[in-house]
Design a protein around this motif. Structure first.
Motif, short mmCIF file in Angstrom:
data_model
loop_
_atom_site.label_atom_id
_atom_site.label_comp_id
_atom_site.label_asym_id
_atom_site.label_seq_id
_atom_site.Cartn_x
_atom_site.Cartn_y
_atom_site.Cartn_z
N ASN A 1 0.80 -1.22 0.00
CA ASN A 1 0.00 0.00 0.00
C ASN A 1 0.84 1.28 0.00
OD1 ASN A 1 -2.39 -1.36 -0.09
ND2 ASN A 1 -2.61 -1.46 2.13
N ARG A 2 2.13 1.17 0.22
CA ARG A 2 2.97 2.36 0.19
C ARG A 2 3.04 2.98 -1.20
NH1 ARG A 2 8.13 0.99 4.06
NH2 ARG A 2 6.91 0.67 5.95
N GLY A 3 2.82 2.19 -2.22
CA GLY A 3 2.83 2.69 -3.59
C GLY A 3 1.47 3.15 -4.05
N SER A 4 0.48 3.13 -3.19
CA SER A 4 -0.88 3.52 -3.54
C SER A 4 -0.99 5.04 -3.62
CB SER A 4 -1.86 2.99 -2.49
OG SER A 4 -3.15 3.45 -2.73
N LEU A 5 -1.75 5.51 -4.59
CA LEU A 5 -1.99 6.94 -4.75
C LEU A 5 -3.48 7.19 -4.56
CD1 LEU A 5 -0.96 9.75 -5.61
CD2 LEU A 5 -1.50 9.11 -7.95
N THR A 6 -3.82 7.97 -3.55
CA THR A 6 -5.20 8.29 -3.25
C THR A 6 -5.42 9.78 -3.40
OG1 THR A 6 -5.29 6.48 -1.66
CG2 THR A 6 -7.02 8.13 -1.52
N CYS A 7 -6.44 10.17 -4.15
CA CYS A 7 -6.75 11.58 -4.37
C CYS A 7 -8.20 11.83 -4.03
CB CYS A 7 -6.51 11.98 -5.82
SG CYS A 7 -4.84 11.80 -6.37
N GLN A 8 -8.47 13.01 -3.51
CA GLN A 8 -9.84 13.42 -3.24
C GLN A 8 -10.04 14.83 -3.78
OE1 GLN A 8 -10.23 13.12 1.01
NE2 GLN A 8 -11.10 11.09 0.85
N VAL A 9 -11.18 15.06 -4.39
CA VAL A 9 -11.54 16.38 -4.87
C VAL A 9 -12.92 16.69 -4.35
CG1 VAL A 9 -11.92 17.80 -6.91
CG2 VAL A 9 -10.17 16.05 -6.96
N ASP A 10 -13.02 17.74 -3.53
CA ASP A 10 -14.32 18.09 -2.97
C ASP A 10 -15.07 19.04 -3.91
OD1 ASP A 10 -12.82 20.34 -2.56
OD2 ASP A 10 -13.32 20.56 -0.45
N GLU A 11 -16.33 19.28 -3.61
CA GLU A 11 -17.18 20.12 -4.45
C GLU A 11 -16.66 21.55 -4.54
OE1 GLU A 11 -19.77 19.26 -6.34
OE2 GLU A 11 -19.37 17.19 -5.78
N GLN A 12 -16.11 22.07 -3.47
CA GLN A 12 -15.59 23.44 -3.47
C GLN A 12 -14.42 23.57 -4.44
OE1 GLN A 12 -14.20 24.81 0.33
NE2 GLN A 12 -13.91 26.90 -0.38
N THR A 13 -13.57 22.56 -4.49
CA THR A 13 -12.44 22.57 -5.41
C THR A 13 -12.93 22.53 -6.85
OG1 THR A 13 -11.07 21.42 -3.79
CG2 THR A 13 -10.33 21.38 -6.07
N ILE A 14 -13.93 21.72 -7.13
CA ILE A 14 -14.49 21.64 -8.47
C ILE A 14 -15.07 22.99 -8.89
CG2 ILE A 14 -16.32 20.59 -9.86
CD1 ILE A 14 -15.84 18.01 -8.27
N ILE B 1 -5.80 11.59 -14.01
CA ILE B 1 -6.31 11.49 -12.63
C ILE B 1 -7.77 11.90 -12.57
CG2 ILE B 1 -6.14 12.52 -10.32
CD1 ILE B 1 -3.09 12.64 -10.76
N PHE B 2 -8.12 13.00 -13.23
CA PHE B 2 -9.52 13.44 -13.24
C PHE B 2 -10.41 12.40 -13.91
CE2 PHE B 2 -8.29 18.20 -13.05
CZ PHE B 2 -8.24 18.14 -11.67
N GLN B 3 -9.93 11.79 -14.98
CA GLN B 3 -10.73 10.78 -15.68
C GLN B 3 -10.93 9.55 -14.79
OE1 GLN B 3 -8.94 9.35 -19.28
NE2 GLN B 3 -10.86 8.52 -20.05
N LEU B 4 -9.89 9.11 -14.12
CA LEU B 4 -10.01 7.95 -13.23
C LEU B 4 -10.93 8.23 -12.06
CD1 LEU B 4 -6.31 6.73 -13.14
CD2 LEU B 4 -8.25 5.55 -14.18
N MET B 5 -10.94 9.47 -11.58
CA MET B 5 -11.79 9.84 -10.46
C MET B 5 -13.21 10.18 -10.90
SD MET B 5 -9.13 12.22 -8.34
CE MET B 5 -10.37 12.70 -7.16
N ASP B 6 -13.44 10.22 -12.20
CA ASP B 6 -14.73 10.58 -12.77
C ASP B 6 -15.16 11.99 -12.32
OD1 ASP B 6 -16.88 10.11 -14.46
OD2 ASP B 6 -18.12 9.30 -12.84
N VAL B 7 -14.20 12.91 -12.40
CA VAL B 7 -14.42 14.31 -12.04
C VAL B 7 -14.52 15.11 -13.34
CG1 VAL B 7 -13.41 16.31 -10.88
CG2 VAL B 7 -13.15 14.05 -9.89
N PRO B 8 -15.52 15.98 -13.47
CA PRO B 8 -15.73 16.70 -14.73
C PRO B 8 -14.80 17.92 -14.91
CG PRO B 8 -17.39 17.37 -13.16
CD PRO B 8 -16.56 16.29 -12.50
N LEU B 9 -13.50 17.72 -14.72
CA LEU B 9 -12.52 18.80 -14.87
C LEU B 9 -11.46 18.38 -15.87
CD1 LEU B 9 -11.90 19.75 -11.12
CD2 LEU B 9 -13.33 20.94 -12.77
N THR B 10 -10.75 19.37 -16.41
CA THR B 10 -9.61 19.11 -17.27
C THR B 10 -8.45 19.99 -16.80
OG1 THR B 10 -10.29 20.79 -18.84
CG2 THR B 10 -10.99 18.54 -19.30
#
Length: 81
Positions: A3-16, A63-72
């Motif tokens: 798990n040390r090689g795992s990459l976890t990202c979060q994007v909240d609504e305010q950031t979007i 990253i945005f595509q993998l997270m299914d976030v509507p940003l570019t």
């Protein structure tokens, strides 16, 4: 150890909501499409991963595509300026 090689990202609504620039800030160039925080985020990722600008644009979009976030990502020339 795995798990040390795992990459976890979060994007909240305010950031979007703040990813794109919604007001004229008095400066030229960028076309007021991306906010200052979006450019700063891209530059932090560039520094962290040691990527060239063109690769950075691809990584952020991926990253945005993998997270299914509507940003570019902004274009590499926009980040450079």
């Amino acid at each position: 150890m795995i798990n040390r090689g795992s990459l976890t990202c979060q994007v909240d609504e305010q950031t979007i909501e703040q990813w794109h620039c919604h007001e004229h800030h008095g400066r030229r160039d960028r076309g007021f499409q991306y906010s200052d925080s979006a450019i700063q985020t891209a530059l932090m990722l560039k520094s962290f991963f040691g990527l060239p600008l063109q690769a950075l644009e691809g990584v952020i979009n991926s990253i945005f595509q993998l997270m299914d976030v509507p940003l570019t990502s902004s274009g590499y020339s926009c980040i450079y300026k």
